[in-house]
Design a protein around this motif. Structure first.
Motif, PDB file in Angstrom:
ATOM      1  N   GLY A   6       0.735  -1.255   0.077  1.00  0.00           N
ATOM      2  CA  GLY A   6       0.052  -0.072  -0.075  1.00  0.00           C
ATOM      3  C   GLY A   6       0.777   1.268  -0.020  1.00  0.00           C
ATOM      4  O   GLY A   6       1.898   1.217   0.698  1.00  0.00           O
ATOM      5  N   ILE A   7       0.242   2.172  -0.581  1.00  0.00           N
ATOM      6  CA  ILE A   7       1.001   3.497  -0.637  1.00  0.00           C
ATOM      7  C   ILE A   7       1.380   4.244   0.520  1.00  0.00           C
ATOM      8  O   ILE A   7       2.359   4.688   1.004  1.00  0.00           O
ATOM      9  CB  ILE A   7       0.249   4.516  -1.705  1.00  0.00           C
ATOM     10  N   SER A   8       0.067   4.228   1.436  1.00  0.00           N
ATOM     11  CA  SER A   8       0.285   4.973   2.592  1.00  0.00           C
ATOM     12  C   SER A   8       1.261   4.206   3.615  1.00  0.00           C
ATOM     13  O   SER A   8       1.957   4.661   4.352  1.00  0.00           O
ATOM     14  CB  SER A   8      -1.121   4.878   3.354  1.00  0.00           C
ATOM     15  N   ALA A   9       1.382   2.902   3.480  1.00  0.00           N
ATOM     16  CA  ALA A   9       2.225   2.148   4.514  1.00  0.00           C
ATOM     17  C   ALA A   9       3.504   2.387   4.069  1.00  0.00           C
ATOM     18  O   ALA A   9       4.687   2.659   4.720  1.00  0.00           O
ATOM     19  CB  ALA A   9       1.838   0.652   4.249  1.00  0.00           C
ATOM     20  N   LEU A  90      10.605  -3.899  -0.826  1.00  0.00           N
ATOM     21  CA  LEU A  90      10.038  -4.277  -2.217  1.00  0.00           C
ATOM     22  C   LEU A  90       8.427  -3.481  -2.023  1.00  0.00           C
ATOM     23  O   LEU A  90       7.719  -3.966  -1.296  1.00  0.00           O
ATOM     24  CB  LEU A  90       9.931  -5.581  -2.509  1.00  0.00           C
ATOM     25  N   PHE A  91       8.049  -2.670  -3.028  1.00  0.00           N
ATOM     26  CA  PHE A  91       6.860  -2.110  -3.118  1.00  0.00           C
ATOM     27  C   PHE A  91       6.121  -2.783  -4.200  1.00  0.00           C
ATOM     28  O   PHE A  91       6.726  -2.867  -5.422  1.00  0.00           O
ATOM     29  CB  PHE A  91       6.905  -0.550  -3.559  1.00  0.00           C
ATOM     30  N   THR A  96      -5.579  -1.422  -8.717  1.00  0.00           N
ATOM     31  CA  THR A  96      -6.400  -0.701  -8.077  1.00  0.00           C
ATOM     32  C   THR A  96      -5.693   0.418  -7.022  1.00  0.00           C
ATOM     33  O   THR A  96      -6.035   1.613  -6.815  1.00  0.00           O
ATOM     34  CB  THR A  96      -7.313  -1.184  -7.238  1.00  0.00           C
ATOM     35  N   GLU A  97      -4.521  -0.135  -6.428  1.00  0.00           N
ATOM     36  CA  GLU A  97      -3.787   0.887  -5.710  1.00  0.00           C
ATOM     37  C   GLU A  97      -2.986   1.871  -6.515  1.00  0.00           C
ATOM     38  O   GLU A  97      -3.099   3.120  -6.004  1.00  0.00           O
ATOM     39  CB  GLU A  97      -2.873  -0.142  -4.812  1.00  0.00           C
ATOM     40  N   MET A  98      -2.408   1.710  -7.539  1.00  0.00           N
ATOM     41  CA  MET A  98      -1.930   2.721  -8.451  1.00  0.00           C
ATOM     42  C   MET A  98      -2.836   3.524  -9.192  1.00  0.00           C
ATOM     43  O   MET A  98      -2.684   4.693  -9.542  1.00  0.00           O
ATOM     44  CB  MET A  98      -0.837   1.864  -9.154  1.00  0.00           C
ATOM     45  N   TYR A  99      -4.008   3.069  -9.590  1.00  0.00           N
ATOM     46  CA  TYR A  99      -4.994   3.722 -10.567  1.00  0.00           C
ATOM     47  C   TYR A  99      -6.309   3.425  -9.679  1.00  0.00           C
ATOM     48  O   TYR A  99      -7.349   2.892 -10.331  1.00  0.00           O
ATOM     49  CB  TYR A  99      -4.928   2.918 -11.612  1.00  0.00           C
ATOM     50  N   PRO A 100      -6.637   4.058  -8.651  1.00  0.00           N
ATOM     51  CA  PRO A 100      -7.848   4.118  -8.002  1.00  0.00           C
ATOM     52  C   PRO A 100      -9.106   4.721  -8.688  1.00  0.00           C
ATOM     53  O   PRO A 100     -10.292   4.147  -8.353  1.00  0.00           O
ATOM     54  CB  PRO A 100      -7.731   4.793  -6.583  1.00  0.00           C
ATOM     55  N   ASP A 101      -8.552   5.344  -9.444  1.00  0.00           N
ATOM     56  CA  ASP A 101      -9.752   6.157 -10.314  1.00  0.00           C
ATOM     57  C   ASP A 101      -9.970   5.593 -11.670  1.00  0.00           C
ATOM     58  O   ASP A 101     -10.844   6.040 -12.547  1.00  0.00           O
ATOM     59  CB  ASP A 101      -9.750   7.381 -10.318  1.00  0.00           C
ATOM     60  N   GLY A 102      -9.187   4.460 -11.851  1.00  0.00           N
ATOM     61  CA  GLY A 102      -9.393   3.671 -13.201  1.00  0.00           C
ATOM     62  C   GLY A 102      -8.357   4.427 -14.093  1.00  0.00           C
ATOM     63  O   GLY A 102      -7.485   5.189 -13.662  1.00  0.00           O
ATOM     64  N   PHE A 103      -8.634   4.397 -15.485  1.00  0.00           N
ATOM     65  CA  PHE A 103      -7.591   4.935 -16.452  1.00  0.00           C
ATOM     66  C   PHE A 103      -8.160   6.137 -17.263  1.00  0.00           C
ATOM     67  O   PHE A 103      -7.469   6.621 -18.252  1.00  0.00           O
ATOM     68  CB  PHE A 103      -7.082   3.709 -17.491  1.00  0.00           C
ATOM     69  N   ASP A 104      -9.270   6.400 -16.696  1.00  0.00           N
ATOM     70  CA  ASP A 104      -9.778   7.750 -17.567  1.00  0.00           C
ATOM     71  C   ASP A 104      -9.412   9.056 -16.948  1.00  0.00           C
ATOM     72  O   ASP A 104      -9.449  10.100 -17.992  1.00  0.00           O
ATOM     73  CB  ASP A 104     -11.496   7.434 -17.359  1.00  0.00           C
ATOM     74  N   LYS A 105      -8.871   9.086 -15.906  1.00  0.00           N
ATOM     75  CA  LYS A 105      -8.486  10.511 -15.407  1.00  0.00           C
ATOM     76  C   LYS A 105      -7.007  10.419 -15.224  1.00  0.00           C
ATOM     77  O   LYS A 105      -6.342  11.059 -14.201  1.00  0.00           O
ATOM     78  CB  LYS A 105      -9.072  10.928 -13.977  1.00  0.00           C
ATOM     79  N   VAL A 106      -6.004   9.932 -15.883  1.00  0.00           N
ATOM     80  CA  VAL A 106      -4.719   9.895 -15.940  1.00  0.00           C
ATOM     81  C   VAL A 106      -4.289  11.226 -16.549  1.00  0.00           C
ATOM     82  O   VAL A 106      -4.902  11.708 -17.465  1.00  0.00           O
ATOM     83  CB  VAL A 106      -4.225   8.670 -16.660  1.00  0.00           C
ATOM     84  N   PRO A 107      -3.072  11.840 -16.064  1.00  0.00           N
ATOM     85  CA  PRO A 107      -2.726  13.120 -16.548  1.00  0.00           C
ATOM     86  C   PRO A 107      -1.988  12.848 -17.872  1.00  0.00           C
ATOM     87  O   PRO A 107      -1.404  11.672 -18.384  1.00  0.00           O
ATOM     88  CB  PRO A 107      -1.729  13.692 -15.393  1.00  0.00           C
ATOM     89  N   GLN A 132       3.197   8.322 -16.561  1.00  0.00           N
ATOM     90  CA  GLN A 132       2.088   8.173 -15.523  1.00  0.00           C
ATOM     91  C   GLN A 132       2.392   7.398 -14.329  1.00  0.00           C
ATOM     92  O   GLN A 132       2.267   7.641 -13.274  1.00  0.00           O
ATOM     93  CB  GLN A 132       0.723   7.775 -16.165  1.00  0.00           C
ATOM     94  N   ILE A 133       2.998   6.058 -14.704  1.00  0.00           N
ATOM     95  CA  ILE A 133       3.471   5.342 -13.472  1.00  0.00           C
ATOM     96  C   ILE A 133       4.512   5.700 -12.810  1.00  0.00           C
ATOM     97  O   ILE A 133       4.537   5.656 -11.629  1.00  0.00           O
ATOM     98  CB  ILE A 133       3.420   3.805 -14.014  1.00  0.00           C
ATOM     99  N   VAL A 134       5.554   6.226 -13.395  1.00  0.00           N
ATOM    100  CA  VAL A 134       6.822   6.579 -12.752  1.00  0.00           C
ATOM    101  C   VAL A 134       6.456   7.820 -11.819  1.00  0.00           C
ATOM    102  O   VAL A 134       7.146   7.869 -10.821  1.00  0.00           O
ATOM    103  CB  VAL A 134       7.958   7.135 -13.613  1.00  0.00           C
ATOM    104  N   HIS A 135       5.474   8.731 -12.270  1.00  0.00           N
ATOM    105  CA  HIS A 135       5.222   9.903 -11.449  1.00  0.00           C
ATOM    106  C   HIS A 135       4.481   9.378 -10.442  1.00  0.00           C
ATOM    107  O   HIS A 135       4.912   9.866  -9.090  1.00  0.00           O
ATOM    108  CB  HIS A 135       4.399  10.816 -12.176  1.00  0.00           C
ATOM    109  N   LYS A 136       3.664   8.642 -10.371  1.00  0.00           N
ATOM    110  CA  LYS A 136       3.087   8.021  -9.329  1.00  0.00           C
ATOM    111  C   LYS A 136       3.777   7.213  -8.289  1.00  0.00           C
ATOM    112  O   LYS A 136       3.856   7.500  -6.979  1.00  0.00           O
ATOM    113  CB  LYS A 136       1.782   7.058  -9.742  1.00  0.00           C
ATOM    114  N   LEU A 137       5.044   6.488  -8.920  1.00  0.00           N
ATOM    115  CA  LEU A 137       5.686   5.793  -8.095  1.00  0.00           C
ATOM    116  C   LEU A 137       6.649   6.793  -7.202  1.00  0.00           C
ATOM    117  O   LEU A 137       7.109   6.594  -6.002  1.00  0.00           O
ATOM    118  CB  LEU A 137       6.515   4.537  -8.741  1.00  0.00           C
ATOM    119  N   LEU A 138       7.164   7.712  -7.956  1.00  0.00           N
ATOM    120  CA  LEU A 138       7.972   8.704  -7.514  1.00  0.00           C
ATOM    121  C   LEU A 138       7.525   9.545  -6.255  1.00  0.00           C
ATOM    122  O   LEU A 138       8.045   9.760  -5.180  1.00  0.00           O
ATOM    123  CB  LEU A 138       8.788   9.767  -8.293  1.00  0.00           C
ATOM    124  N   LYS A 139       6.196   9.928  -6.407  1.00  0.00           N
ATOM    125  CA  LYS A 139       5.372  10.458  -5.201  1.00  0.00           C
ATOM    126  C   LYS A 139       4.972   9.539  -4.112  1.00  0.00           C
ATOM    127  O   LYS A 139       5.197  10.045  -3.133  1.00  0.00           O
ATOM    128  CB  LYS A 139       3.929  11.007  -5.776  1.00  0.00           C
TER     129      LYS A 139
END
Length: 281
Positions: A6-9, A90-91, A96-107, A132-139
């Motif tokens: 999980g991202i929060s953990a 290891l993350f 669904t953890e990385m795309y909780p809103d699905g793929f329609d609202k990606v930047p 999209q994924i590298v930005h999410k992972l870096l955040k």
């Protein structure tokens, strides 16, 4: 090695470490790990207190759904390799953890010309998915240092652009391509090659060496024609063979002997698409 899903953990662990003065190195992967990935772990461990690796097969960067379906999944072997390499965290998130809103609202990212040529031209939308994924992972990880392999030459340039336009405050370290003993660039996709395809795959390395050996002797137009012929004679379907400026990837028609240039190849061996590159100057 701690496995976190999980991202929060993950952020709770990373923040604790950073608050205690630890430096964080990060190696993003899609699994099916080989020694090239492990070399990135080793580099991170040498330069940081804590090394985080992620395994996530990102759906948004596959412009071919069949390629996504056939991507090799070897999670148990991957975990063993990471443990042996001394990875700290290891993350291992879900879609669904990385795309909780699905793929329609990606930047959408303003990557400029770099996403319209070579890989960008032949894999439309690929680099947007990568960003999209590298930005999410870096955040999520918030590392000080990011480690990627030079085999994905253009991707490294794209990620540098992402870091700049989003002001992410992480330093990208690009590490040399690791090769098998016969010269084939290590790649997760090599697992999909049968014995005959694996033998033919070495042609890409031979073509790159041919270009390096002849760049001062022949015209670039001749070298590109010859390279494409070498590939097709060994059952490859080339997407491109390019000799380009090493910093912009703009194709070079005439080399002055001083400009830094790189050869880049992408070609199919039946259904498996392989890429490689080599500095020519």
């Amino acid at each position: 090695m701690t496995i976190i899903k999980g991202i929060s953990a993950l952020q709770e662990n990373v923040n604790f470490l950073k608050n205690n003065g630890k430096t964080i190195g990060f190696v993003p992967t899609m699994g099916a790990l080989h020694d090239g990935h492990i070399s990135l772990i080793t580099a991170s461990k040498a330069e940081n207190d804590i090394t985080v690796c992620s395994i996530f097969v990102n759906p948004t960067q596959f412009n071919d759904p069949k390629d996504f379906e056939k991507y090799p999944i070897t999670i148990e072997a991957d975990i063993e390799k990471l443990e042996l390499a001394g990875t700290n965290i290891l993350f291992l998130p879900s879609v669904t953890e990385m795309y909780p809103d699905g793929f329609d609202k990606v930047p959408h990212y303003d990557l400029g010309v770099i996403e319209t040529i070579l890989e960008g031209k032949f894999r439309p939308g690929h680099f947007q998915g990568v960003c999209q994924i590298v930005h999410k992972l870096l955040k999520a990880v918030q590392p000080h240092n990011l480690y990627m392999g030079q085999k994905d030459y253009q991707q490294c340039m794209v990620i540098n652009r992402l870091i700049q336009i989003e002001n992410l405050g992480v330093k990208l370290h690009t590490r040399p391509t690791l090769r098998e003993k016969d010269g084939l660039a290590m790649s997760s996709r090599n697992m999909r090659l049968n014995e005959e395809e694996r033998k033919n795959a070495l042609t890409i390395y031979r073509v790159l060496n041919y270009l390096k050996d002849h760049i001062e002797k022949e015209s670039i137009a001749y070298l590109l024609d010859r390279s494409n012929l070498m590939l097709t004679d060994n059952n490859f379907r080339p997407d491109y063979v390019s000799i380009a400026d090493a910093e912009t990837l703009v194709p070079v028609e005439n080399w002055d002997g001083h400009q830094k240039i790189v050869a880049l190849i992408a070609a199919y061996q039946n259904e498996v698409r392989l890429i490689d590159n080599m500095a020519l100057d």
